[in-house]
Design a protein around this motif. Structure first.
Motif, PDB file in Angstrom:
ATOM      1  N   PRO A 189       0.802  -1.236   0.000  1.00  0.00           N
ATOM      2  CA  PRO A 189       0.000   0.000   0.000  1.00  0.00           C
ATOM      3  C   PRO A 189       0.834   1.285   0.000  1.00  0.00           C
ATOM      4  O   PRO A 189       0.384   2.299  -0.540  1.00  0.00           O
ATOM      5  CB  PRO A 189      -0.823  -0.121   1.292  1.00  0.00           C
ATOM      6  CG  PRO A 189      -0.074  -1.074   2.154  1.00  0.00           C
ATOM      7  CD  PRO A 189       0.599  -2.033   1.220  1.00  0.00           C
ATOM      8  N   VAL A 190       2.024   1.250   0.594  1.00  0.00           N
ATOM      9  CA  VAL A 190       2.829   2.480   0.663  1.00  0.00           C
ATOM     10  C   VAL A 190       3.324   2.845  -0.747  1.00  0.00           C
ATOM     11  O   VAL A 190       3.181   3.991  -1.198  1.00  0.00           O
ATOM     12  CB  VAL A 190       4.009   2.303   1.650  1.00  0.00           C
ATOM     13  CG1 VAL A 190       4.925   3.513   1.621  1.00  0.00           C
ATOM     14  CG2 VAL A 190       3.483   2.062   3.068  1.00  0.00           C
ATOM     15  N   LEU A 191       3.876   1.861  -1.430  1.00  0.00           N
ATOM     16  CA  LEU A 191       4.370   2.116  -2.789  1.00  0.00           C
ATOM     17  C   LEU A 191       3.212   2.502  -3.722  1.00  0.00           C
ATOM     18  O   LEU A 191       3.355   3.397  -4.565  1.00  0.00           O
ATOM     19  CB  LEU A 191       5.103   0.872  -3.306  1.00  0.00           C
ATOM     20  CG  LEU A 191       5.867   1.025  -4.616  1.00  0.00           C
ATOM     21  CD1 LEU A 191       6.913   2.137  -4.548  1.00  0.00           C
ATOM     22  CD2 LEU A 191       6.553  -0.290  -5.002  1.00  0.00           C
TER      23      LEU A 191
ATOM     24  N   GLN B 118      11.097   8.064   8.928  1.00  0.00           N
ATOM     25  CA  GLN B 118       9.951   8.260   9.830  1.00  0.00           C
ATOM     26  C   GLN B 118       8.664   8.435   9.040  1.00  0.00           C
ATOM     27  O   GLN B 118       7.622   7.903   9.420  1.00  0.00           O
ATOM     28  CB  GLN B 118      10.197   9.470  10.756  1.00  0.00           C
ATOM     29  CG  GLN B 118      11.383   9.291  11.701  1.00  0.00           C
ATOM     30  CD  GLN B 118      11.360   7.970  12.479  1.00  0.00           C
ATOM     31  OE1 GLN B 118      10.305   7.453  12.826  1.00  0.00           O
ATOM     32  NE2 GLN B 118      12.540   7.413  12.742  1.00  0.00           N
ATOM     33  N   GLU B 119       8.748   9.155   7.909  1.00  0.00           N
ATOM     34  CA  GLU B 119       7.543   9.341   7.087  1.00  0.00           C
ATOM     35  C   GLU B 119       7.036   8.008   6.538  1.00  0.00           C
ATOM     36  O   GLU B 119       5.839   7.718   6.576  1.00  0.00           O
ATOM     37  CB  GLU B 119       7.847  10.272   5.910  1.00  0.00           C
ATOM     38  CG  GLU B 119       7.794  11.741   6.277  1.00  0.00           C
ATOM     39  CD  GLU B 119       8.528  12.596   5.248  1.00  0.00           C
ATOM     40  OE1 GLU B 119       8.549  12.238   4.057  1.00  0.00           O
ATOM     41  OE2 GLU B 119       9.101  13.631   5.656  1.00  0.00           O
ATOM     42  N   LEU B 120       7.978   7.201   6.044  1.00  0.00           N
ATOM     43  CA  LEU B 120       7.560   5.915   5.480  1.00  0.00           C
ATOM     44  C   LEU B 120       7.020   4.980   6.554  1.00  0.00           C
ATOM     45  O   LEU B 120       6.025   4.281   6.349  1.00  0.00           O
ATOM     46  CB  LEU B 120       8.735   5.235   4.758  1.00  0.00           C
ATOM     47  CG  LEU B 120       9.088   5.772   3.385  1.00  0.00           C
ATOM     48  CD1 LEU B 120      10.171   4.915   2.736  1.00  0.00           C
ATOM     49  CD2 LEU B 120       7.859   5.801   2.478  1.00  0.00           C
ATOM     50  N   ALA B 121       7.679   4.982   7.725  1.00  0.00           N
ATOM     51  CA  ALA B 121       7.207   4.115   8.811  1.00  0.00           C
ATOM     52  C   ALA B 121       5.811   4.554   9.258  1.00  0.00           C
ATOM     53  O   ALA B 121       4.939   3.719   9.525  1.00  0.00           O
ATOM     54  CB  ALA B 121       8.191   4.154   9.976  1.00  0.00           C
ATOM     55  N   ALA B 122       5.586   5.877   9.301  1.00  0.00           N
ATOM     56  CA  ALA B 122       4.267   6.385   9.701  1.00  0.00           C
ATOM     57  C   ALA B 122       3.210   5.955   8.685  1.00  0.00           C
ATOM     58  O   ALA B 122       2.112   5.516   9.047  1.00  0.00           O
ATOM     59  CB  ALA B 122       4.311   7.904   9.828  1.00  0.00           C
ATOM     60  N   LEU B 123       3.566   6.063   7.402  1.00  0.00           N
ATOM     61  CA  LEU B 123       2.638   5.644   6.345  1.00  0.00           C
ATOM     62  C   LEU B 123       2.313   4.156   6.458  1.00  0.00           C
ATOM     63  O   LEU B 123       1.160   3.734   6.341  1.00  0.00           O
ATOM     64  CB  LEU B 123       3.310   5.866   4.987  1.00  0.00           C
ATOM     65  CG  LEU B 123       2.852   7.024   4.123  1.00  0.00           C
ATOM     66  CD1 LEU B 123       3.749   7.128   2.895  1.00  0.00           C
ATOM     67  CD2 LEU B 123       1.407   6.832   3.681  1.00  0.00           C
ATOM     68  N   LYS B 124       3.367   3.360   6.708  1.00  0.00           N
ATOM     69  CA  LYS B 124       3.190   1.904   6.806  1.00  0.00           C
ATOM     70  C   LYS B 124       2.279   1.569   7.991  1.00  0.00           C
ATOM     71  O   LYS B 124       1.366   0.751   7.867  1.00  0.00           O
ATOM     72  CB  LYS B 124       4.564   1.231   6.961  1.00  0.00           C
ATOM     73  CG  LYS B 124       4.539  -0.269   6.931  1.00  0.00           C
ATOM     74  CD  LYS B 124       4.286  -0.806   5.526  1.00  0.00           C
ATOM     75  CE  LYS B 124       4.246  -2.310   5.466  1.00  0.00           C
ATOM     76  NZ  LYS B 124       3.846  -2.795   4.133  1.00  0.00           N
TER      77      LYS B 124
ATOM     78  N   ALA C 262       0.055   3.442   9.314  1.00  0.00           N
ATOM     79  CA  ALA C 262      -1.318   3.863   9.000  1.00  0.00           C
ATOM     80  C   ALA C 262      -2.014   2.797   8.148  1.00  0.00           C
ATOM     81  O   ALA C 262      -3.179   2.474   8.378  1.00  0.00           O
ATOM     82  CB  ALA C 262      -1.295   5.209   8.288  1.00  0.00           C
ATOM     83  N   THR C 263      -1.265   2.216   7.191  1.00  0.00           N
ATOM     84  CA  THR C 263      -1.899   1.187   6.345  1.00  0.00           C
ATOM     85  C   THR C 263      -2.205  -0.076   7.150  1.00  0.00           C
ATOM     86  O   THR C 263      -3.032  -0.889   6.748  1.00  0.00           O
ATOM     87  CB  THR C 263      -1.007   0.779   5.138  1.00  0.00           C
ATOM     88  OG1 THR C 263       0.166   0.116   5.640  1.00  0.00           O
ATOM     89  CG2 THR C 263      -0.617   1.963   4.292  1.00  0.00           C
ATOM     90  N   MET C 264      -1.519  -0.229   8.294  1.00  0.00           N
ATOM     91  CA  MET C 264      -1.766  -1.405   9.145  1.00  0.00           C
ATOM     92  C   MET C 264      -2.802  -1.092  10.229  1.00  0.00           C
ATOM     93  O   MET C 264      -3.075  -1.920  11.099  1.00  0.00           O
ATOM     94  CB  MET C 264      -0.441  -1.842   9.810  1.00  0.00           C
ATOM     95  CG  MET C 264       0.602  -2.307   8.814  1.00  0.00           C
ATOM     96  SD  MET C 264       2.274  -2.370   9.534  1.00  0.00           S
ATOM     97  CE  MET C 264       2.279  -3.980  10.259  1.00  0.00           C
TER      98      MET C 264
END
Ligand SMILES: NC(=O)c1ccc[n+]([C@@H]2O[C@H](COP(=O)([O-])OP(=O)(O)OC[C@H]3O[C@@H](n4cnc5c(N)ncnc54)[C@H](O)[C@@H]3O)[C@@H](O)[C@H]2O)c1
Length: 419
Positions: A28-30, A387-393, A395-397
């Protein structure tokens, strides 16, 4: 450049499309980045030459690069890791791709050569073989490249050595060293998929087995942790005292490979170093020992030494060769010593490649914007991106976490506050 390709069988494309659709549904992030950048097209006018395992997850990365405006040409970064159905699907969609499972070493470099014929502006590597080709055999092409990215530990080591020697002529972003890559892909991705490869190639029960993992870095830690979780007795070999100490405190047994060779039922090399298993180790292994590698190159297990000791050899299952020694002992080599998780299984699960490839994609976008002003050498990713990517990940979880209050932020910076 007109699209061009060489794949095993274009008729496998339907099956490849299904695999890619499955991966897309788990990345979902990509996919969110694809949506965001499809309108802006930051890679418009760029030609991206990639050399990275052709898997369903890589196809999602390729689709995202193309959606952002790039023209893409691709080859696999290991002779045994290409998923032929995925390669066929990419070819049918219009990507230039040169990759098939089971290619020879000459064919491997032929494919890289074809990939860069279109004069890339950006390069994307996994192991640094493409970038090495641009810096040695095809130096004329280096002038048009504004930057590159590197996916794996071994590739980053090679590039840092090259930069120290003053030989790296353009900026390369070390994707591997991003926290959201190294601490997840290498640990959980390699951990799970390496065991997956061993199980697919052998179908052995891991519970109760002595599993020896050479190297307790990111990948080794993941493999050992997962093997332990499945009931194996885990043994670690290391050269770094702190790594061996960490392994011991994690509940693994640390010892030399000379000792571990006598005890192991399954051996996994995960060091990025050559000659980790050599003749004297094969000479002392138990009958039935299973040997495999998950490090980037096939030099960790000295296969010529194993062949020298063997009186006969046969393929007993897919990706499993039986070597019989003079004294009747049998040693089983998986996937010819190549990355067992990619050669005997499907590589890392999509969920973890979601973050690795989000980093790859953002690396490409950064190079397209800033590459011309970046110095030649190896560059780290911005920790804020992690941190941005981890936050996005998260959120998708569906996972929410706390944020520091104003008072806590003040406290964090207040050196006068004590007891
Ligand atoms: N299979 C995959 O899909 C996959 C994924 C990521 C990385 N890799 C590759 O796996 C390898 C390891 O990567 P990493 O990120 O874990 O690296 P790392 O640097 O985190 O760990 C490597 C460890 O191996 C140890 N080591 C070195 N030589 C050794 C020896 N002779 N005996 C025992 N231990 C030794 C080092 O001390 C270090 O602790 C690299 O080649 C990397 O490119 C493979």
């Amino acid at each position: 450049m007109a699209q061009n390709f060489k794949v095993k069988d274009i008729n496998l494309a339907d099956q490849g499309d299904l695999k890619i659709a499955w991966a897309e549904s788990r990345m979902p992030v990509l996919m969110a980045l694809r949506k965001k950048f499809a309108a802006e097209k930051p890679l418009k006018g760029h030609r991206v030459a990639g050399c990275l395992h052709v898997t369903k997850e890589t196809a999602v990365l390729v689709g995202t690069l193309e959606a952002a405006g790039a023209e893409v040409s691709w080859s696999g970064c290991n002779p045994l890791s290409t998923q032929d159905d995925v390669a066929a699907a990419l070819a049918r969609k219009g990507t230039s791709i040169y990759a098939w499972h089971g290619m020879s070493n000459e064919e491997f470099y032929w494919c890289i050569d074809r990939t860069i014929d279109f004069k890339p502006t950006l390069t994307l590597d996994d192991g640094a073989d493409l970038i090495m080709t641009v810096h040695t055999k095809r130096q004329d092409l280096a002038k048009t490249v504004i930057g590159g990215t590197e996916e794996t530990t071994t590739g980053v080591h090679r590039l840092r050595a090259m930069a120290n020697d003053g030989k790296l002529v353009y900026p390369v972003i070390a994707i591997n060293d991003a926290e959201t890559k190294w601490d997840f892909d290498n640990v959980y991705g390699t951990g799970q998929s390496t065991l997956d490869g061993i199980i697919r190639a052998t179908s052995v029960l891991l519970a109760g087995k002595n599993v020896v993992v050479a190297g307790f870095g990111h990948c080794g830690k993941g493999c050992a942790g997962r093997a332990k979780g499945m009931g194996a007795n885990t043994i670690i070999t290391e050269v770094l005292p702190t790594a061996a100490l960490k392994a011991t405190l994690e509940g693994h047994k640390a010892m030399t490979m000379d000792e571990a060779a006598k005890q192991g039922d399954v051996f996994i090399t995960a060091t990025g170093m050559k000659d980790v298993l050599v003749e004297r180790h094969f000479a002392s292994m138990k009958d039935g020992a299973i040997v495999c590698n998950t490090g980037h190159y096939d030099c960790e297990i000295n296969i010529p030494a194993l062949e020298k000791l063997a009186v006969s050899k046969r393929t007993i299952r897919d990706n499993c060769e039986e070597f019989t020694m003079k004294d009747g002992r049998r040693i089983y080599l998986l996937a010819r010593g190549r990355l067992v998780n990619l050669a005997a299984a499907e590589g890392h699960p999509s969920e973890v490649m979601d973050m690795s490839f989000a980093n790859q994609f953002l690396g490409m976008v950064r190079l397209a914007k800033e590459g011309k002003t970046m110095k030649a050498g190896v560059h780290d990713i911005d920790p804020a991106q992690d941190q941005e990517l981890a936050a996005l990940k998260l959120a998708t979880m569906g996972i929410k976490i706390d944020a520091l209050t104003k008072e806590q932020t003040t406290y964090a910076n207040d050196y006068t506050a004590g007891t």
